[in-house]
Design an enzyme around this catalytic site. Structure first.
Site, PDB file in Angstrom:
ATOM      1  N   GLY A  17      -7.127   8.528   8.028  1.00 51.01           N
ATOM      2  CA  GLY A  17      -7.392   8.799   9.622  1.00 51.01           C
ATOM      3  C   GLY A  17      -8.635   8.839  10.093  1.00 51.01           C
ATOM      4  O   GLY A  17      -9.542   8.627   9.338  1.00 51.01           O
ATOM      5  N   GLY A  71      -8.882   5.651   2.406  1.00 46.60           N
ATOM      6  CA  GLY A  71      -9.591   6.526   3.501  1.00 46.60           C
ATOM      7  C   GLY A  71     -11.012   5.988   3.623  1.00 46.60           C
ATOM      8  O   GLY A  71     -11.962   6.595   4.094  1.00 46.60           O
ATOM      9  N   GLY A  72     -11.285   4.520   3.511  1.00 44.26           N
ATOM     10  CA  GLY A  72     -12.497   3.991   3.607  1.00 44.26           C
ATOM     11  C   GLY A  72     -13.061   4.090   5.068  1.00 44.26           C
ATOM     12  O   GLY A  72     -14.244   4.057   5.187  1.00 44.26           O
ATOM     13  N   ASN A 121     -10.145   0.803   0.968  1.00 43.80           N
ATOM     14  CA  ASN A 121      -9.105   0.592   1.868  1.00 43.80           C
ATOM     15  C   ASN A 121      -9.584   0.908   3.156  1.00 43.80           C
ATOM     16  O   ASN A 121     -10.270   1.760   3.399  1.00 43.80           O
ATOM     17  CB  ASN A 121      -7.952   1.526   1.581  1.00 43.80           C
ATOM     18  CG  ASN A 121      -7.092   0.831   0.315  1.00 43.80           C
ATOM     19  OD1 ASN A 121      -7.624   0.083  -0.336  1.00 43.80           O
ATOM     20  ND2 ASN A 121      -5.832   1.239   0.102  1.00 43.80           N
ATOM     21  N   ASP A 137       0.786  -1.211   0.049  1.00 41.88           N
ATOM     22  CA  ASP A 137       0.030   0.041   0.020  1.00 41.88           C
ATOM     23  C   ASP A 137       0.778   1.255  -0.134  1.00 41.88           C
ATOM     24  O   ASP A 137       1.703   1.479   0.851  1.00 41.88           O
ATOM     25  CB  ASP A 137      -0.741  -0.076   1.300  1.00 41.88           C
ATOM     26  CG  ASP A 137      -1.950   1.089   1.333  1.00 41.88           C
ATOM     27  OD1 ASP A 137      -2.700   1.557   0.250  1.00 41.88           O
ATOM     28  OD2 ASP A 137      -2.452   1.289   2.262  1.00 41.88           O
ATOM     29  N   HIS A 138       0.713   2.100  -0.914  1.00 40.97           N
ATOM     30  CA  HIS A 138       1.329   3.500  -1.112  1.00 40.97           C
ATOM     31  C   HIS A 138       2.715   3.072  -0.937  1.00 40.97           C
ATOM     32  O   HIS A 138       3.586   3.840  -0.230  1.00 40.97           O
ATOM     33  CB  HIS A 138       0.878   4.467   0.292  1.00 40.97           C
ATOM     34  CG  HIS A 138      -0.454   4.947   0.234  1.00 40.97           C
ATOM     35  ND1 HIS A 138      -0.990   5.872  -0.623  1.00 40.97           N
ATOM     36  CD2 HIS A 138      -1.555   4.570   0.846  1.00 40.97           C
ATOM     37  CE1 HIS A 138      -2.128   6.065  -0.712  1.00 40.97           C
ATOM     38  NE2 HIS A 138      -2.636   5.434   0.265  1.00 40.97           N
ATOM     39  N   GLU A 155      -2.305   6.104  -8.466  1.00 45.57           N
ATOM     40  CA  GLU A 155      -3.318   7.188  -7.776  1.00 45.57           C
ATOM     41  C   GLU A 155      -2.976   8.724  -8.692  1.00 45.57           C
ATOM     42  O   GLU A 155      -1.837   8.639  -8.717  1.00 45.57           O
ATOM     43  CB  GLU A 155      -3.031   7.343  -6.272  1.00 45.57           C
ATOM     44  CG  GLU A 155      -3.532   8.492  -5.715  1.00 45.57           C
ATOM     45  CD  GLU A 155      -3.539   8.360  -4.230  1.00 45.57           C
ATOM     46  OE1 GLU A 155      -3.287   7.570  -3.612  1.00 45.57           O
ATOM     47  OE2 GLU A 155      -3.257   9.538  -3.607  1.00 45.57           O
TER      48      GLU A 155
HETATM   49 ZN   LIG Z   1      -4.477   5.056   1.290  1.00 44.07          ZN
END
Ligand SMILES: [Zn+2]
Length: 280
Positions: A182, A210-211, A231, A81-82, A133
């Site tokens: 967050g 940011g789910g 996510n 991730d990221h 992204e």
């Molecule tokens: Zn993310």
């Protein structure tokens, strides 16, 4: 069993649901997520964020994630991730990750495209999938900080998204349309027409970052507009903390009692999220 992101997303397209992607920087998170996926008999994504390298090195947790995925009774994708550096992505692929996300969203469009093309080439060689992204998401990923207030000018531009997908050959696109990483201070307001527009222009599945903290109604609408991967981490992790705090007010003999209590609390939270994501 271990699957790629593409294989997991194919199931999501066919079944018309979104797959949950959960950060698992430790064994407790991993157990909570895989137990929940097995409970509902659904595919799932466990992911390691580059941001968590300081608390858990990829070289340690990566092989454990793969072992857990292979031993699971449901399809599990092991995702990075990221990833902000190509070296880090390569490290994940070498360990056997079946999916990577390259995050070049802070770079110029041209730099982002250039690096994403390299990430795609690296992943293809290993039979892995790539998410990338455009648009800028709140940067407080999984750090327990407050979510950054989003402004529409950092949301994903639909025409640019189409160009980006065509130029890079990625498998899934993280689209920014009102969510943030967050804890949310105010209820997030999602730009659904934007997601609809992006979906009409690109042929690959869309991802919501940011789910955590999004309302059940908004998840359902987002899924109906084409979101296929959600996510989710902050709120799950928080439930583990709340449960541990409660337990610590009593007499605790062993550390494993704290860990076990946190696993159970996180599992309950993941199940609640999965019930919506997978329409159970
Ligand atoms: Zn993310």
């Amino acid at each position: 069993m271990l699957v790629t992101l593409n294989e997991a997303l194919e199931i999501a397209e066919k079944e018309d649901f979104a797959i949950g992607a959960f950060n698992t920087p430790n064994l407790e998170c991993m157990m909570a997520v895989i137990n929940s996926a097995e409970y509902y008999n659904v595919p799932v994504i466990i992911s390691h964020a580059q941001l968590h390298e300081a608390i858990m090195p990829l070289s340690t947790i990566g092989p454990i994630m793969l072992l857990m995925a292979k031993n699971a009774k449901v399809p599990v994708c092991v995702h990075l991730d990221h990833g902000e550096s190509l070296e880090y992505l390569k490290q994940a692929l070498d360990i056997g990750f079946t999916s990577i996300m390259y995050d070049g969203s802070v770079l110029s469009y041209e730099e982002n495209v250039k690096n994403t093309i390299q990430a795609v080439a690296m992943a293809k060689k290993m039979g892995a999938s790539v998410e990338a992204e455009i648009g800028v998401l709140g940067r407080s990923e999984a750090g327990g900080k407050e979510a950054v207030e989003e402004k529409a000018d950092v949301y994903t531009d639909p025409d640019l998204a189409k160009k980006f997908v065509e130029e890079t050959g990625i498998d899934a696109l993280a689209a920014i349309f009102g969510t943030a990483h967050g804890v949310y201070k105010t209820k997030p307001k999602l730009d659904f027409p934007r997601i609809e527009k992006i979906k009409s222009l690109v042929s690959i599945p869309l991802v919501m970052h940011g789910g955590s903290g999004v309302s059940p109604e908004d998840y359902t609408t987002a899924i109906s507009k084409g979101i296929r991967k959600i996510n989710y981490y902050t709120y799950m992790s928080r439930e583990g903390v709340f449960a541990a705090k409660k337990l610590l007010k009593t007499e605790v003999g062993f550390f494993h009692d704290i860990a076990d209590t946190a696993v159970k609390a996180m599992e309950e939270d993941v199940k609640k999220a999965m019930k919506i994501f997978y329409k159970k």
